[in-house]
Design a protein around this motif. Structure first.
Motif, PDB file in Angstrom:
ATOM      1  N   ASN A  35       0.802  -1.154   0.086  1.00  0.00           N
ATOM      2  CA  ASN A  35      -0.037  -0.050   0.035  1.00  0.00           C
ATOM      3  C   ASN A  35       0.719   1.295   0.039  1.00  0.00           C
ATOM      4  O   ASN A  35       0.494   2.487  -0.592  1.00  0.00           O
ATOM      5  N   GLU A  36       1.955   1.025   0.494  1.00  0.00           N
ATOM      6  CA  GLU A  36       3.099   2.306   0.999  1.00  0.00           C
ATOM      7  C   GLU A  36       3.555   2.552  -0.753  1.00  0.00           C
ATOM      8  O   GLU A  36       3.572   3.986  -1.049  1.00  0.00           O
ATOM      9  N   PHE A  80       8.402  15.857  -4.819  1.00  0.00           N
ATOM     10  CA  PHE A  80       9.329  14.952  -5.773  1.00  0.00           C
ATOM     11  C   PHE A  80       9.762  15.582  -6.997  1.00  0.00           C
ATOM     12  O   PHE A  80      10.170  15.089  -7.772  1.00  0.00           O
ATOM     13  N   SER A  81       9.669  16.905  -6.854  1.00  0.00           N
ATOM     14  CA  SER A  81      10.473  17.865  -8.049  1.00  0.00           C
ATOM     15  C   SER A  81      11.532  18.293  -7.591  1.00  0.00           C
ATOM     16  O   SER A  81      11.940  18.782  -6.693  1.00  0.00           O
ATOM     17  N   ASP A  82      12.463  18.147  -8.756  1.00  0.00           N
ATOM     18  CA  ASP A  82      13.757  18.857  -8.527  1.00  0.00           C
ATOM     19  C   ASP A  82      14.313  19.392  -9.959  1.00  0.00           C
ATOM     20  O   ASP A  82      14.872  18.941 -10.681  1.00  0.00           O
ATOM     21  N   TRP A  83      13.521  20.419 -10.061  1.00  0.00           N
ATOM     22  CA  TRP A  83      13.621  21.235 -11.274  1.00  0.00           C
ATOM     23  C   TRP A  83      14.779  21.592 -11.837  1.00  0.00           C
ATOM     24  O   TRP A  83      15.663  22.093 -10.896  1.00  0.00           O
ATOM     25  N   ASN A  84      15.470  21.269 -12.951  1.00  0.00           N
ATOM     26  CA  ASN A  84      16.783  21.911 -13.179  1.00  0.00           C
ATOM     27  C   ASN A  84      16.678  23.205 -14.074  1.00  0.00           C
ATOM     28  O   ASN A  84      15.565  23.189 -14.901  1.00  0.00           O
ATOM     29  N   MET A 118       3.491   6.289  -5.549  1.00  0.00           N
ATOM     30  CA  MET A 118       3.295   6.391  -6.883  1.00  0.00           C
ATOM     31  C   MET A 118       2.246   7.361  -7.294  1.00  0.00           C
ATOM     32  O   MET A 118       2.300   8.315  -7.858  1.00  0.00           O
ATOM     33  N   TYR A 119       1.103   7.222  -6.332  1.00  0.00           N
ATOM     34  CA  TYR A 119       0.101   8.365  -6.337  1.00  0.00           C
ATOM     35  C   TYR A 119       0.717   9.643  -6.201  1.00  0.00           C
ATOM     36  O   TYR A 119       0.227  10.702  -6.829  1.00  0.00           O
ATOM     37  N   ASP A 120       1.397   9.721  -4.948  1.00  0.00           N
ATOM     38  CA  ASP A 120       1.960  11.059  -4.741  1.00  0.00           C
ATOM     39  C   ASP A 120       2.845  11.831  -5.892  1.00  0.00           C
ATOM     40  O   ASP A 120       2.823  13.064  -6.126  1.00  0.00           O
ATOM     41  N   ARG A 121       3.680  10.945  -6.424  1.00  0.00           N
ATOM     42  CA  ARG A 121       4.645  11.245  -7.492  1.00  0.00           C
ATOM     43  C   ARG A 121       3.742  11.652  -8.779  1.00  0.00           C
ATOM     44  O   ARG A 121       4.072  12.854  -9.292  1.00  0.00           O
ATOM     45  N   TYR A 122       2.556  11.138  -8.746  1.00  0.00           N
ATOM     46  CA  TYR A 122       1.867  11.421 -10.029  1.00  0.00           C
ATOM     47  C   TYR A 122       1.140  12.696  -9.691  1.00  0.00           C
ATOM     48  O   TYR A 122       1.079  13.783 -10.700  1.00  0.00           O
ATOM     49  N   TYR A 123       0.563  13.015  -8.540  1.00  0.00           N
ATOM     50  CA  TYR A 123      -0.230  14.239  -8.538  1.00  0.00           C
ATOM     51  C   TYR A 123       0.843  15.707  -8.272  1.00  0.00           C
ATOM     52  O   TYR A 123       0.880  16.593  -8.614  1.00  0.00           O
TER      53      TYR A 123
END
Length: 713
Positions: A362-363, A379-383, A368-373
């Protein structure tokens, strides 16, 4: 002359058919072939031509050209027997006519002819070249002929024709006593009188039908696969001499010769092949015998005891044995991961397995859900190189490769002063603004206030001593991965034992350490009423922030020992959209005036060191803030139907997130949050239910809350 030609043609045709018959008999004796089977391959022919009469009236058409005659029409149905012999059925109908005007007799007739019969046709095909275009032929046939003959004896007024010696035709005979009153009349060629009914020669009610034979010569011109043209002439020999009503038994000057009547037909015709294309016989399915196939191929390239022909998994590695009957590695739990790579051999049937065969928890799905939204940017590390709208996500692989090639990250140590959960007083944090090594680390929604980075534990001994002298409690030490560009990653590891051996042996030396009196210059970006992620100020260097007792978050960029460098940094910051930027100076843990820091200050400049108690107005350029609607995020290529739906709505801007590998798609660009929200509701009505509003600052995606915070400041 014509009779001689016809006799020669008959002899020639008889000779050819005889030779063919002899050859066939000899072949039958040698090879004993199967009986000849008749195959129906019809060809339809329609022709038109001239019918010429050769008989008693007209003295066998003497003195006239053969084509000076009446029209005739023929219809034929031809079926090949062999390559060079055809069998034909035909009908011929038309008229023949003849007129004779001599000193001794004046006779005329016209007869309707209908004939039908059977012909045998020889085309010389086995004697000529196969690529010929013109093909000669000879026909020989038997036929039935019907005729209806009439003569022209009276004109339209009913006057009989009387032929005078002066060549005229009159209504009274030349030897009649009233001949002087005779009137000249003219023939109307209506042929109103039936010859048989006239019975001028006493033949009675004879049959107006007879048999006949005919012979024809001509040539076919091949114009295509199905169509050919024909030119030919045929002589029809009847078995009757009564077609013109005159025979050698006729009375007086009507008597003719003893020959039977003949008809010459010269024609032009077109032939069409009605044969349908032959359907290919369907091959009967052959029974498949796998055992026989195995006997033919026993090669086993990978040595897994399953021959290559039946091996579904070629080149099976040695550590993947045993294999199943198809040559594939065994997968007991049917999770799609073979047992030799499966770290969980009893994966439940209802679970999805990872690449190592372990079921997703479940974790894992939540992650994956958190990364999607990812609305918070966790989860962003914009260059910076990837921050232009409309960047092509197909370049992502090349971009990752370039990042790996440039990756020279190192591990550094940082002293933790506090966090958003472990509260540190504002005064203690303000004191550390005079320390060039003071930094802020964000980890998701959490914040760490640290001083560092140090290479070893010994390097930070003096710094820890200075903090303790200032009565600032050290919460711990962490090890952080520092990128080559100075950025701190979210990979943080606590350090359990951070006391050096020298410090443990000689605590007195540590307690005597004193802070330096160096002035540190920073550029204050602004004071904000809510905390903003450091991602908002991604274009600025060394950004830190401190929350004061007035609940304002003050953001600073840079840490300089040289005032000229600080002044240049302030100018660059202001011109890049940060309207409220100004220089602040710190020394010995306190803020000092710019005059005390060595700047020349104008008399009218407010050089007060009092901290702001209200948020900075117009801290950033309003035109640099926009709102967009995020409509989706995909790890792989976006489905075609989804992309089509996006394009129908409006311009779609893709942005690749290097850290998560997701390509996020945005629609619209608005200056006002309410406009973006209304547009989001319209998209929901159109079927895009998972869309939400995000902010954009200087081309950098931030949360909508952060964008509102910048606007409402």
């Amino acid at each position: 002359m014509i009779n001689k030609i016809l006799i020669l043609l008959l002899i020639h045709l008889f000779g050819i058919t005889s030779v063919w018959s002899i050859n066939k008999d000899s072949l039958a004796k040698d090879l004993d072939p199967d009986p000849l089977e008749f195959v129906f391959k019809p060809q339809l022919s329609i022709g038109i031509g001239m019918m010429t009469f050769y008989g008693d009236i007209g003295s066998n058409h003497n003195g006239y050209h053969p084509t000076v005659s009446k029209l005739g029409y023929d219809l034929r149905l031809i079926n090949p027997l062999t390559d060079y012999l055809d069998l034909g059925f035909y009908v011929l109908f038309g008229q023949v006519s003849s007129n004779e005007r001599t000193v001794n007799r004046n006779l005329n007739f016209n007869s309707n002819i209908t004939t039908g019969g059977l012909t045998l046709n020889y085309n010389f095909k086995h004697l000529l070249r196969k690529d010929r275009v013109i093909n000669p032929y000879v026909h020989l046939g038997i036929e039935s002929i019907e005729f209806l003959s009439k003569t022209d004896l009276r004109d339209a007024e009913g006057n009989y024709y009387n032929y005078w010696s002066d060549g005229t035709i009159r209504d009274i005979a030349e030897d009649d006593p009233n001949a002087a009153s005779a009137v000249e009349i003219y023939r109307d060629y209506s042929y109103e009188s039936d010859i048989r009914e006239q019975n001028l020669d006493g033949f009675g009610k004879y049959a107006e039908r007879t048999w006949g034979v005919h012979i024809e010569i001509g040539a076919n011109l091949h114009t295509g696969k199905r169509i050919k043209l024909r030119v030919g002439t045929s002589m029809h020999f009847t078995f009757s001499d009564l077609i013109d009503g005159v025979t050698h038994q006729s009375v007086d000057n009507r008597a003719g010769d003893s020959k039977n009547d003949r008809i010459l037909y010269t024609h032009f015709a077109a032939t069409y092949d009605l044969t349908l294309p032959k359907k290919k016989d369907k091959a009967e399915p052959q029974e498949f015998d796998p055992i026989d196939i195995y006997r033919q191929d026993t090669l086993d390239s990978d040595g897994d005891l399953v021959v290559d022909l039946a091996d579904y998994c070629a080149n099976t590695p040695l550590d993947a044995r045993p294999v199943d009957e198809f040559g594939c590695p065994v997968d007991v739990d049917k999770d799609g991961v073979p047992d030799y790579r499966d770290e969980q051999l009893d994966t439940p049937d209802t679970a999805f397995a990872k690449e190592n065969g372990i079921a997703y928890s479940n974790e894992d799905f939540q992650l994956m859900y958190d990364r999607y939204y990812d609305s918070t940017g966790l989860f962003s590390d914009w260059n910076e190189e990837r921050r232009e709208w409309g960047s092509d996500p197909r370049d992502y692989e090349a971009y990752k490769k370039s990042i790996r090639e440039k990756d020279t990250s190192t591990q550094q140590l940082f002293i933790v002063l506090g966090s958003d959960k472990i509260r540190t007083s504002a005064n203690d944090l303000y004191k550390e603004l005079s320390n060039k090594n003071f930094k802020v680390i964000e980890r998701g929604d959490s914040v760490l206030y640290v001083i560092g980075g140090f290479e070893t534990v010994d390097d930070m001994t003096d710094e820890i001593a200075n903090l303790e002298n200032d009565s600032i409690e050290v919460q711990g030490v962490v090890e952080v991965n520092t990128e080559s560009d100075g950025e701190l990653s979210e990979d943080i590891t606590p350090v359990e034992n951070y006391q050096s051996e020298d410090e443990a042996d000689n605590e007195e030396l540590v307690n005597e350490a004193q802070p330096t009196s160096t002035i540190v210059y920073r550029v204050q970006v602004g004071a904000f009423s809510r905390r903003l992620s450091l991602n908002v100020f991604k274009d600025l260097q060394d950004v830190v922030f401190v929350k004061g007792d007035d609940d304002l978050y003050k953001y600073y960029t840079g840490a300089f020992s040289d005032k000229s460098a600080a002044a240049m940094h302030k100018v660059n910051t202001s011109t890049s959209g940060y309207n409220g930027a100004f220089i602040v100076a710190f020394k010995d843990g306190k803020r000092i005036s710019l005059a005390d820091a060595g700047f020349e200050v104008n008399p009218d400049f407010d050089d007060s060191i009092e901290e702001d108690t209200v948020a900075t107005v117009n801290a950033v350029n309003r035109e640099l803030i926009n709102f967009r609607v995020q409509v989706g995020a995909y790890m792989e290529q976006i489905p075609t139907d989804v992309l089509d739906m996006y394009l129908e709505i409006g311009n779609v801007y893709p942005k690749r997130d290097p850290s998560s590998g997701l390509t996020k798609y945005y629609i619209g660009k608005f200056q006002d949050y309410d406009q973006a929200t209304n547009y989001k509701l319209e998209l929901i009505e159109k079927g895009i239910e998972d869309c939400f509003v995000v902010g954009e600052f200087k081309g950098n995606i931030i949360t909508a809350v952060e964008a509102i915070g910048l606007l409402n400041n």
